[in-house]
Design an enzyme around this catalytic site. Structure first.
Site, PDB file in Angstrom:
ATOM      1  N   LYS A 112       0.807  -1.222   0.000  1.00 55.49           N
ATOM      2  CA  LYS A 112       0.000   0.000   0.000  1.00 55.49           C
ATOM      3  C   LYS A 112       0.839   1.271   0.000  1.00 55.49           C
ATOM      4  O   LYS A 112       0.424   2.290  -0.537  1.00 55.49           O
ATOM      5  CB  LYS A 112      -0.968   0.009   1.198  1.00 55.49           C
ATOM      6  CG  LYS A 112      -2.080  -1.007   1.038  1.00 55.49           C
ATOM      7  CD  LYS A 112      -3.266  -0.715   1.933  1.00 55.49           C
ATOM      8  CE  LYS A 112      -4.394  -1.691   1.631  1.00 55.49           C
ATOM      9  NZ  LYS A 112      -5.439  -1.701   2.644  1.00 55.49           N
ATOM     10  N   LYS A 193      -5.467 -10.629  -5.453  1.00 56.05           N
ATOM     11  CA  LYS A 193      -6.645 -10.959  -4.636  1.00 56.05           C
ATOM     12  C   LYS A 193      -7.803 -10.005  -4.942  1.00 56.05           C
ATOM     13  O   LYS A 193      -7.568  -8.845  -5.332  1.00 56.05           O
ATOM     14  CB  LYS A 193      -6.300 -10.940  -3.141  1.00 56.05           C
ATOM     15  CG  LYS A 193      -6.058  -9.571  -2.575  1.00 56.05           C
ATOM     16  CD  LYS A 193      -6.062  -9.569  -1.049  1.00 56.05           C
ATOM     17  CE  LYS A 193      -5.897  -8.117  -0.597  1.00 56.05           C
ATOM     18  NZ  LYS A 193      -5.975  -7.836   0.781  1.00 56.05           N
ATOM     19  N   LYS A 196     -11.495  -4.482  -2.269  1.00 55.62           N
ATOM     20  CA  LYS A 196     -12.518  -3.428  -2.303  1.00 55.62           C
ATOM     21  C   LYS A 196     -12.029  -2.217  -3.074  1.00 55.62           C
ATOM     22  O   LYS A 196     -12.821  -1.421  -3.559  1.00 55.62           O
ATOM     23  CB  LYS A 196     -12.843  -2.973  -0.873  1.00 55.62           C
ATOM     24  CG  LYS A 196     -13.582  -3.977  -0.040  1.00 55.62           C
ATOM     25  CD  LYS A 196     -13.828  -3.407   1.357  1.00 55.62           C
ATOM     26  CE  LYS A 196     -14.161  -4.510   2.339  1.00 55.62           C
ATOM     27  NZ  LYS A 196     -13.607  -4.271   3.677  1.00 55.62           N
TER      28      LYS A 196
END
Ligand code: TYM
Length: 328
Positions: A112, A193, A196
């Site tokens: 991230k 994966k 969201k």
């Protein structure tokens, strides 16, 4: 005594099939035999910028979805993280008993932050808040998807270190993942994966997606050119991911599904999967809209917060005593 369970979901965007298959299904299964506490982790969500009003709404959305998939507030405690301030308090104590090196090794942070100097500090210390969540409730078991495994391992290290330094204080928790579906992949890029935050809405199916959207996402999903339905994650990640979803929602073993589609093309397999997924989502959505509009929801969260707060305060009393803070 029943084993204790703790887990949480971030209220950023709607819950998708990965969250449901990897985590929420376990939440529901465990509530009948174990002492379960389930949280909506809004404090984790603000590690990245959020629109305040939207955050308030999605927090309630996730709470309603918890109940719509089958969590029963009479069996499990359901609450919102920020309503129990002990999470922040324990997180700080753990911060002071952790190393920057071990946090730097967290793959989620590396993904991230992408090495940027301006990555939010909260992203870096995020696993410590997660450890605090778990340790406050003396959890023996933490049901999560495979992507959270490293965070549970860090939680174990922190608990053991604290216990060694200050004497027995925390229960050392265990990771619990689903045998099938611990990591559901993105439909458009099945080597990543399902998440969201991905830009392409067809990379995921949200629990509240309309049947037409589900159809589009599955029919468009990335497969391969072999034309044979078989389970092989490295050679056929797309088909293998769809087989996993099919298996979970049909209750059939992956081998059985493969046999059933011997000689069939991807088109028929995908069409059938669309039906199975929509059939499964329909009752969840109906229940969701009922609960989301009801006053019951706020009541559940208030009572859940009070129950959780009492447990958390008990643990914090123990922690304050051990580290030399004054318990008044
Ligand atoms: P979050 O909100 O990203 O995801 C919620 C749960 O869904 C699982 N999950 C998946 N499982 C299978 N396939 C996927 N593609 C997939 N994507 C997500 C996650 O593993 C998780 O179980 N840090 C956590 C929330 C958290 C927490 C906690 C969990 C905060 N404190 C304490 C357990 C205990 C997170 O961001 O999950």
């Amino acid at each position: 005594m029943k084993p204790k369970v703790f887990s949480g979901v971030q209220p950023t965007g709607n819950i998708h099939l990965g969250n449901y298959i990897g985590a929420l299904r376990q939440f529901v299964e465990l509530q009948d035999t174990m002492d379960c506490v389930y949280c909506i982790v809004d404090m984790h969500s603000i590690t990245l910028p959020q629109d305040p009003e939207q955050l308030r709404q999605t927090t309630l959305d996730v709470a309603a979805l918890y109940m719509a998939v089958g969590l029963d507030p009479k069996k499990a405690t359901i609450f919102v993280q920020s309503t129990v301030p002990q999470h922040a308090e324990l997180s700080w104590v753990l911060t002071c008993n952790s190393y920057t090196g071990e946090l730097s090794r967290m793959t989620q942070f590396k993904d991230k932050s992408k090495g940027s100097e301006s990555a939010p500090t909260g992203l870096f210390t995020y696993p410590l808040l997660m450890a605090a969540d778990i340790l406050l409730y003396d959890a023996n078991i933490v049901p999560v998807g495979n992507d959270q495994k490293q965070h549970i391992e860090l939680t174990r290290d922190l608990a053991i270190r604290f216990n060694n330094k200050f004497g027995d204080t925390f229960v050392v928790p265990d990771y619990k993942g689903m045998e099938v579906g611990a990591r559901i992949m993105a439909l458009d890029e099945p080597t990543k994966k399902m998440s969201k935050s991905a830009e392409n809405i067809h990379s995921r199916i949200s629990l509240l997606d309309k049947p037409e959207k589900v159809k589009k996402s599955i029919m468009k999903s990335t497969t391969d050119s072999e034309g044979i339905i078989r389970y092989d994650v490295s050679e056929k990640p797309g088909i293998s991911n769809l087989l996993t979803i099919y298996s979970v929602f049909s209750g059939k073993k992956i081998d059985e599904v493969v046999q059933q589609y011997e000689g069939s093309g991807y088109g028929q397999f995908k069409k059938d999967l669309v039906e199975i997924v929509n059939e499964h989502l329909d009752p969840i959505q109906k229940k969701y809209y009922e609960i989301r509009e009801s006053e019951e929801l706020i009541k559940v969260l208030k009572e859940g917060g009070e129950k959780a707060g009492a447990i958390a305060e008990n643990t914090m009393k123990r922690v304050r005593e051990k580290i030399g803070f004054i318990n008044l």
